[in-house]
Write a protein that holds these residues in place. Sequence first.
Motif, PDB file in Angstrom:
ATOM      1  N   ILE A 141     -12.592  -9.042  -1.903  1.00  0.00           N
ATOM      2  CA  ILE A 141     -11.142  -9.049  -1.678  1.00  0.00           C
ATOM      3  C   ILE A 141     -10.478  -7.802  -2.248  1.00  0.00           C
ATOM      4  CG2 ILE A 141      -8.995 -10.278  -2.251  1.00  0.00           C
ATOM      5  CD1 ILE A 141     -10.534 -12.886  -1.975  1.00  0.00           C
ATOM      6  N   ASN A 142     -11.023  -7.263  -3.345  1.00  0.00           N
ATOM      7  CA  ASN A 142     -10.470  -6.056  -3.946  1.00  0.00           C
ATOM      8  C   ASN A 142     -10.589  -4.820  -3.044  1.00  0.00           C
ATOM      9  OD1 ASN A 142      -9.209  -5.982  -6.650  1.00  0.00           O
ATOM     10  ND2 ASN A 142     -10.983  -7.219  -7.216  1.00  0.00           N
ATOM     11  N   LYS A 143     -11.304  -4.943  -1.937  1.00  0.00           N
ATOM     12  CA  LYS A 143     -11.432  -3.823  -0.998  1.00  0.00           C
ATOM     13  C   LYS A 143     -10.431  -3.924   0.153  1.00  0.00           C
ATOM     14  CE  LYS A 143     -16.338  -3.155  -2.040  1.00  0.00           C
ATOM     15  NZ  LYS A 143     -17.720  -3.102  -1.514  1.00  0.00           N
ATOM     16  N   CYS A 148      -5.798  -8.633  -1.145  1.00  0.00           N
ATOM     17  CA  CYS A 148      -5.896  -8.601  -2.601  1.00  0.00           C
ATOM     18  C   CYS A 148      -4.522  -8.785  -3.242  1.00  0.00           C
ATOM     19  CB  CYS A 148      -6.507  -7.268  -3.047  1.00  0.00           C
ATOM     20  SG  CYS A 148      -6.731  -7.109  -4.821  1.00  0.00           S
ATOM     21  N   LEU A 149      -3.494  -8.241  -2.605  1.00  0.00           N
ATOM     22  CA  LEU A 149      -2.135  -8.336  -3.129  1.00  0.00           C
ATOM     23  C   LEU A 149      -1.659  -9.782  -3.202  1.00  0.00           C
ATOM     24  CD1 LEU A 149       0.580  -6.889  -3.897  1.00  0.00           C
ATOM     25  CD2 LEU A 149       1.107  -6.921  -1.444  1.00  0.00           C
ATOM     26  N   VAL A 150      -1.963 -10.581  -2.180  1.00  0.00           N
ATOM     27  CA  VAL A 150      -1.399 -11.934  -2.105  1.00  0.00           C
ATOM     28  C   VAL A 150      -2.366 -13.031  -2.531  1.00  0.00           C
ATOM     29  CG1 VAL A 150       0.181 -11.231  -0.282  1.00  0.00           C
ATOM     30  CG2 VAL A 150      -2.026 -12.246   0.336  1.00  0.00           C
ATOM     31  N   LEU A 192      -0.800  -7.363  -9.720  1.00  0.00           N
ATOM     32  CA  LEU A 192      -0.476  -6.036  -9.196  1.00  0.00           C
ATOM     33  C   LEU A 192      -0.238  -5.048 -10.327  1.00  0.00           C
ATOM     34  CD1 LEU A 192       0.296  -4.138  -6.821  1.00  0.00           C
ATOM     35  CD2 LEU A 192       2.637  -5.027  -7.015  1.00  0.00           C
ATOM     36  N   LEU A 193       0.606  -5.394 -11.276  1.00  0.00           N
ATOM     37  CA  LEU A 193       0.930  -4.477 -12.366  1.00  0.00           C
ATOM     38  C   LEU A 193      -0.277  -4.233 -13.269  1.00  0.00           C
ATOM     39  CD1 LEU A 193       3.404  -2.871 -13.230  1.00  0.00           C
ATOM     40  CD2 LEU A 193       3.947  -4.688 -14.857  1.00  0.00           C
ATOM     41  N   ASN A 194      -1.106  -5.263 -13.449  1.00  0.00           N
ATOM     42  CA  ASN A 194      -2.295  -5.108 -14.283  1.00  0.00           C
ATOM     43  C   ASN A 194      -3.335  -4.179 -13.662  1.00  0.00           C
ATOM     44  OD1 ASN A 194      -1.271  -6.748 -16.259  1.00  0.00           O
ATOM     45  ND2 ASN A 194      -2.512  -8.533 -15.748  1.00  0.00           N
ATOM     46  N   GLN A 195      -3.173  -3.858 -12.380  1.00  0.00           N
ATOM     47  CA  GLN A 195      -4.104  -2.932 -11.719  1.00  0.00           C
ATOM     48  C   GLN A 195      -3.745  -1.471 -11.987  1.00  0.00           C
ATOM     49  OE1 GLN A 195      -3.606  -4.455  -7.749  1.00  0.00           O
ATOM     50  NE2 GLN A 195      -5.431  -5.762  -7.859  1.00  0.00           N
ATOM     51  N   TYR A 196      -2.527  -1.195 -12.402  1.00  0.00           N
ATOM     52  CA  TYR A 196      -2.096   0.184 -12.591  1.00  0.00           C
ATOM     53  C   TYR A 196      -2.993   0.969 -13.558  1.00  0.00           C
ATOM     54  CZ  TYR A 196       2.410  -0.566 -10.148  1.00  0.00           C
ATOM     55  OH  TYR A 196       3.394  -0.813  -9.216  1.00  0.00           O
ATOM     56  N   ARG A 207     -13.329   0.151  -4.943  1.00  0.00           N
ATOM     57  CA  ARG A 207     -12.239  -0.790  -4.726  1.00  0.00           C
ATOM     58  C   ARG A 207     -11.093  -0.108  -3.974  1.00  0.00           C
ATOM     59  NH1 ARG A 207     -11.782  -4.350 -10.354  1.00  0.00           N
ATOM     60  NH2 ARG A 207     -13.775  -5.436 -10.090  1.00  0.00           N
ATOM     61  N   ASN A 208     -10.286  -0.936  -3.336  1.00  0.00           N
ATOM     62  CA  ASN A 208      -9.197  -0.378  -2.534  1.00  0.00           C
ATOM     63  C   ASN A 208      -8.003  -1.332  -2.561  1.00  0.00           C
ATOM     64  OD1 ASN A 208      -8.039   1.619  -0.840  1.00  0.00           O
ATOM     65  ND2 ASN A 208      -8.462   0.350   0.955  1.00  0.00           N
ATOM     66  N   HIS A 209      -7.626  -1.758  -3.788  1.00  0.00           N
ATOM     67  CA  HIS A 209      -6.485  -2.655  -3.892  1.00  0.00           C
ATOM     68  C   HIS A 209      -5.188  -1.895  -3.614  1.00  0.00           C
ATOM     69  CE1 HIS A 209      -6.033  -0.856  -7.835  1.00  0.00           C
ATOM     70  NE2 HIS A 209      -7.166  -1.401  -8.278  1.00  0.00           N
ATOM     71  N   PHE A 210      -4.068  -2.589  -3.656  1.00  0.00           N
ATOM     72  CA  PHE A 210      -2.808  -2.031  -3.168  1.00  0.00           C
ATOM     73  C   PHE A 210      -2.403  -0.720  -3.856  1.00  0.00           C
ATOM     74  CE2 PHE A 210       1.629  -1.680  -2.092  1.00  0.00           C
ATOM     75  CZ  PHE A 210       1.710  -2.211  -0.810  1.00  0.00           C
ATOM     76  N   PRO A 211      -2.445  -0.623  -5.184  1.00  0.00           N
ATOM     77  CA  PRO A 211      -2.056   0.651  -5.809  1.00  0.00           C
ATOM     78  C   PRO A 211      -2.957   1.824  -5.422  1.00  0.00           C
ATOM     79  CG  PRO A 211      -1.949  -1.127  -7.408  1.00  0.00           C
ATOM     80  CD  PRO A 211      -2.628  -1.681  -6.195  1.00  0.00           C
ATOM     81  N   ILE A 212      -4.228   1.565  -5.158  1.00  0.00           N
ATOM     82  CA  ILE A 212      -5.130   2.628  -4.712  1.00  0.00           C
ATOM     83  C   ILE A 212      -4.799   3.031  -3.279  1.00  0.00           C
ATOM     84  CG2 ILE A 212      -7.520   3.184  -4.103  1.00  0.00           C
ATOM     85  CD1 ILE A 212      -8.425   1.445  -6.443  1.00  0.00           C
TER      86      ILE A 212
END
Length: 299
Positions: A141-143, A148-150, A192-196, A207-212
Amino acid sequence: MKLTAIIPSFRVPFLVLAPVCIFLGASISYAEQGVIDYAVLAIAVLGGISAHIAVNTINEYQDYVSGLDLKTIRTPFSGGSGLLSQQPRLLPWVKNAAIVTTLLTFLIGVYFVTLYGRAVITLVPMGLLGLAIIIGYTKWINKWPIICLVAPGLCFGLLMVAGTQVILSGHFSTTPWLIGLIPFFLINNLLLLNQYPDIDADKSIGRNHFPIAFGIKASNAIFAIFALCATLLLGFFISQKLLPIMSALAFIPQALAFAALYGAIKFKEDIGKHPKYLAYNVSCALLTPLTIATTVFIN
């Protein structure tokens, strides 16, 4: 004893999220029926905590195997526990804990479906979706940035809240799905914020989550939209008497989302160096649904 040694991989301080979401679902059920089967509720809490431990231990195991653990700069709220990078000999134990808690979660779900039968047939797709998120979040899911966002809010904010209402009442209701949208948005923002702080490390392992995928500026915009949606929904549900007037108290912890947003805009991917903003975000995601649940229960 190795069992106690792997407890940090459970990330115990964060396990309160599942009981909070379950309490919200239980409060809605109580408001509708006036009674609660506390034995059933206890099993639901066990299942929720087991599911959360499963997600966390799978994440710990796979992050170490992928090499991410050695690249991550940890904060009190992100980057994992660091247990396996310090004690790699515990890897099989963490893996076993992930398997056991995933299986326990599955068996509790089967129990509820068996207990209520066709009356709660909606539990089957809900349970299967939740299980898929547990197993697939870290590796797959992180890709997928949008999924991944929701996924976090879907699992905790909607499935746990609505699932609890179903197993306590024995019937489907739209109310927990509507009220569950508030923690849905807040819990999405929590992850989301913890991914920054982990953007560079996560990118290095594919990985390809929203911030990336979309960058910090777009992520901040999504964070703001989600925080605003949660705030507006809270006011709307109160105005429509779906929530009691007392639930307006939840605006107090909800305001912490905007304090966290200020930190995200100011510090961007360096927000991990200013953990108070991550703490504001965590507090908002926990205290807002907890306040709503409490006011619904005592109303």
